[in-house]
Scaffold this motif. Structure first.
Motif, short mmCIF file in Angstrom:
data_model
loop_
_atom_site.label_atom_id
_atom_site.label_comp_id
_atom_site.label_asym_id
_atom_site.label_seq_id
_atom_site.Cartn_x
_atom_site.Cartn_y
_atom_site.Cartn_z
N THR A 266 0.40 -1.44 -0.33
CA THR A 266 0.44 -0.20 -0.05
C THR A 266 1.10 0.97 -0.27
OG1 THR A 266 0.33 0.03 2.67
CG2 THR A 266 -1.98 -0.93 1.51
N GLY A 267 2.39 1.33 0.05
CA GLY A 267 3.22 2.31 -0.17
C GLY A 267 3.35 3.00 0.51
N ALA A 268 2.86 2.55 2.08
CA ALA A 268 2.94 3.10 3.76
C ALA A 268 4.63 2.63 4.18
CB ALA A 268 2.18 1.76 4.71
N VAL A 269 5.32 1.26 3.37
CA VAL A 269 6.57 0.97 3.89
C VAL A 269 7.12 1.21 2.93
CG1 VAL A 269 8.05 -0.55 4.30
CG2 VAL A 269 5.98 -0.04 5.39
N ALA A 270 8.32 1.98 2.61
CA ALA A 270 9.34 1.55 1.16
C ALA A 270 10.36 0.42 1.25
CB ALA A 270 10.31 3.09 1.66
N MET A 271 10.55 0.00 2.12
CA MET A 271 11.43 -1.16 1.74
C MET A 271 11.22 -2.75 2.28
SD MET A 271 15.64 0.23 2.34
CE MET A 271 15.68 -0.85 0.68
N ASN A 272 11.12 -3.70 1.97
CA ASN A 272 10.57 -5.02 2.95
C ASN A 272 10.95 -6.44 1.98
OD1 ASN A 272 8.49 -6.04 4.68
ND2 ASN A 272 7.43 -7.16 3.09
N PRO A 273 12.06 -7.50 2.49
CA PRO A 273 11.94 -8.38 2.05
C PRO A 273 10.81 -9.10 0.88
CG PRO A 273 12.07 -9.47 4.27
CD PRO A 273 11.24 -7.49 3.85
N GLY A 274 11.55 -10.37 0.34
CA GLY A 274 10.75 -11.46 -0.28
C GLY A 274 11.26 -12.31 -1.41
N SER A 275 10.09 -12.32 -2.49
CA SER A 275 10.41 -13.18 -3.24
C SER A 275 9.77 -13.27 -4.51
CB SER A 275 10.16 -14.70 -2.63
OG SER A 275 8.75 -14.99 -3.02
N ALA A 276 10.11 -14.07 -5.65
CA ALA A 276 9.27 -13.60 -7.19
C ALA A 276 7.52 -13.90 -6.52
CB ALA A 276 9.96 -14.99 -8.11
N LEU A 277 7.19 -14.81 -5.88
CA LEU A 277 5.87 -14.31 -5.92
C LEU A 277 5.36 -13.28 -4.94
CD1 LEU A 277 6.03 -18.44 -3.47
CD2 LEU A 277 5.08 -17.71 -5.92
N ASP A 278 6.15 -12.33 -4.61
CA ASP A 278 6.24 -11.03 -4.38
C ASP A 278 5.21 -10.29 -5.70
OD1 ASP A 278 5.56 -11.47 -1.22
OD2 ASP A 278 7.56 -12.04 -1.29
N LEU A 279 6.60 -10.81 -6.16
CA LEU A 279 6.87 -9.80 -7.75
C LEU A 279 5.02 -9.80 -8.29
CD1 LEU A 279 10.05 -9.60 -9.22
CD2 LEU A 279 9.47 -7.84 -8.58
N ASP A 280 5.26 -11.66 -8.29
CA ASP A 280 4.18 -11.48 -9.11
C ASP A 280 2.01 -11.22 -8.09
OD1 ASP A 280 2.65 -12.98 -11.38
OD2 ASP A 280 1.85 -14.65 -9.24
N ASN A 281 2.85 -10.62 -7.08
CA ASN A 281 0.97 -10.32 -6.50
C ASN A 281 1.48 -8.67 -6.81
OD1 ASN A 281 -0.49 -10.41 -4.59
ND2 ASN A 281 0.95 -9.75 -2.70
N PHE A 282 2.41 -8.36 -6.74
CA PHE A 282 2.67 -6.76 -6.55
C PHE A 282 1.99 -6.87 -8.62
CE2 PHE A 282 6.68 -6.61 -4.68
CZ PHE A 282 5.52 -7.48 -3.31
#
Length: 429
Positions: A266-282
């Motif tokens: 939602t843009g409330a946080v500027a950085m966060n760890p993740g994975s390829a699955l998160d990219l698909d969600n974005f």
């Protein structure tokens, strides 16, 4: 699915004191630890929640080994993820521990201390150079000499950042922070420019953060923790500064990976760890974020990111040490690790494997963007989590960190309390 096991890393710690008299699945406790003899005999191989998804792979792996070494036979046993630590404890105590066992560093530690894990620095020394140094060291136990499991598959995660938020804050979106010093400076500017509406981070510091900051986490003897030193206090003090400035999300004290992910979405946080699955969600649910996504390494002031490592241990009481060592090595050699890595989102621990085009060449897909970024950082990564640092100890640290951030305790007092609690648990275990 094994990816749920804390990024293919550690699970619960074996808290029972394993009896030194426990013996291997082959029978009596007098099995030879000399692995230089003929590779022959029947051995049992135990994995951790892998049969459901990878049965054909492991059946082919065992068939290939038996073909290479006529006169051997491998029996495969797969245990569910739930209660795996308890199962290892029961097998060790009852003398039914398999010959070759899938372990994480925290699970191998009590087995090594009970003299049930074969020291591979002695029994398999010629193989050591085949593995990344940081991965080989992943199953070493403080206070003991030796290495007690072959490194198997690795995992790590890059850090995502929102380029649009960096630009709005007057930061260069092409130069995300790399060190903690840069992170703290950028985070304070982000909070200041946004009037406290945008935090840079959504999580409190963990033991891995202390490690990446360069804090000495434990003494060399493995008898006491040490992350309450001056550098540890410095790190927690910096996080307190972020928290007060709203550069650290106010809900970070109770954050989960899921809640942190929503904050980033939602843009409330500027950085966060993740994975390829998160990219698909974005891509599906936050297209504007997806168009502005940046991928960078984990924050570290040591030059080495954190890795999670799985291993393959050899029971020191096995009656067929040459076959057990040969099979453990076979499972984790470069060819078989590469084959396994192409079936699931993990990384091989063998030296040179991460230079394969599979881990270095992007093809325009989200999956390869993350894979290439993670693989690059793994070449010099280390496992910062002490093998003796249990889930209970993590909870104690998190609780004390929360008190410090809220101003209920000084950073010094909070870390002293966390170390004292961890030391007490260490002595009990």
């Amino acid at each position: 699915m094994p990816m749920s096991r804390r990024a293919l890393a550690a699970a619960a710690v074996v808290v029972l004191v394993l009896p030194l008299s426990a013996c291997g699945s082959g029978g009596d406790s007098g099995g030879s630890t000399d692995a230089s003899g003929k590779v022959e005999g029947d051995i049992t191989f135990q994995t951790w929640n892998l049969r459901a998804n990878f049965k054909p792979y492991f059946e082919g792996l065992m068939a290939d080994f038996e073909k290479k070494y006529p006169g051997t036979h491998v029996k495969w046993v797969d245990q569910p993820a739930e209660g795996y630590a308890d199962k290892l404890s029961a097998d060790a105590g009852g003398g039914t521990l398999p010959d070759v066992v899938n372990v994480s560093p925290d699970l191998v530690a009590p087995l090594a201390r009970a003299a049930l894990a074969l020291d591979l620095d002695k029994a398999a020394a010629p193989y050591r150079s085949e593995y990344l140094p940081g991965a080989w060291a992943g199953h070493q136990v403080p206070g003991m000499s030796g290495t007690y499991a072959f490194p198997w598959y690795l995992n790590t995660g890059p850090l995502f950042y929102n380029k649009a938020l960096f630009t709005k804050a007057g930061l260069d979106p092409g130069r995300p922070p790399k060190t903690y010093g840069e992170l703290f400076a950028d985070a304070l500017q982000m909070a200041r420019k946004s009037g406290g509406k945008v935090a840079t981070l959504a999580n409190v510091p963990t033991i891995e953060d202390f490690g990446r900051y360069g804090v000495t986490l434990m003494n060399k003897q493995g008898t006491a923790f040490a992350f309450n030193d001056a550098k540890g206090v410095e790190l927690l003090s910096k996080y307190k500064e972020l928290y007060d400035a709203k550069a650290l999300d106010p809900q970070a004290l109770t954050a989960t990976p899921e809640s942190s992910g929503k904050k980033f979405l939602t843009g409330a946080v500027a950085m966060n760890p993740g994975s390829a699955l998160d990219l698909d969600n974005f891509k599906k649910n936050a297209p504007s974020l997806y168009r502005n996504i940046g991928i960078t390494d984990q924050i570290t002031s040591t030059g080495h990111v954190n890795m999670y490592v799985m291993g393959v241990m050899v029971n020191s009481r096995t009656r067929h040490a040459p076959a057990a060592v040969a099979f453990a090595h076979f499972v984790t050699d470069a060819q078989n690790q590469m084959s396994f890595a192409k079936k699931v989102a993990i990384f091989p621990s063998t030296a040179g494997s991460l230079n394969d085009p599979y881990f270095t060449k992007e093809d325009g897909t989200d999956e390869t963007r993350v894979r290439v970024a993670a693989a690059k950082s793994l070449k010099t990564a280390v496992n910062y989590t002490p093998v003796l640092f249990s889930d209970q100890m993590k909870t104690a640290l998190r609780n004390e960190v929360a008190k410090a951030l809220q101003g209920k305790e000084s950073p010094e007092q909070a870390l002293d309390n966390a170390v004292n609690a961890a030391d007490r648990l260490l002595q009990q275990g």
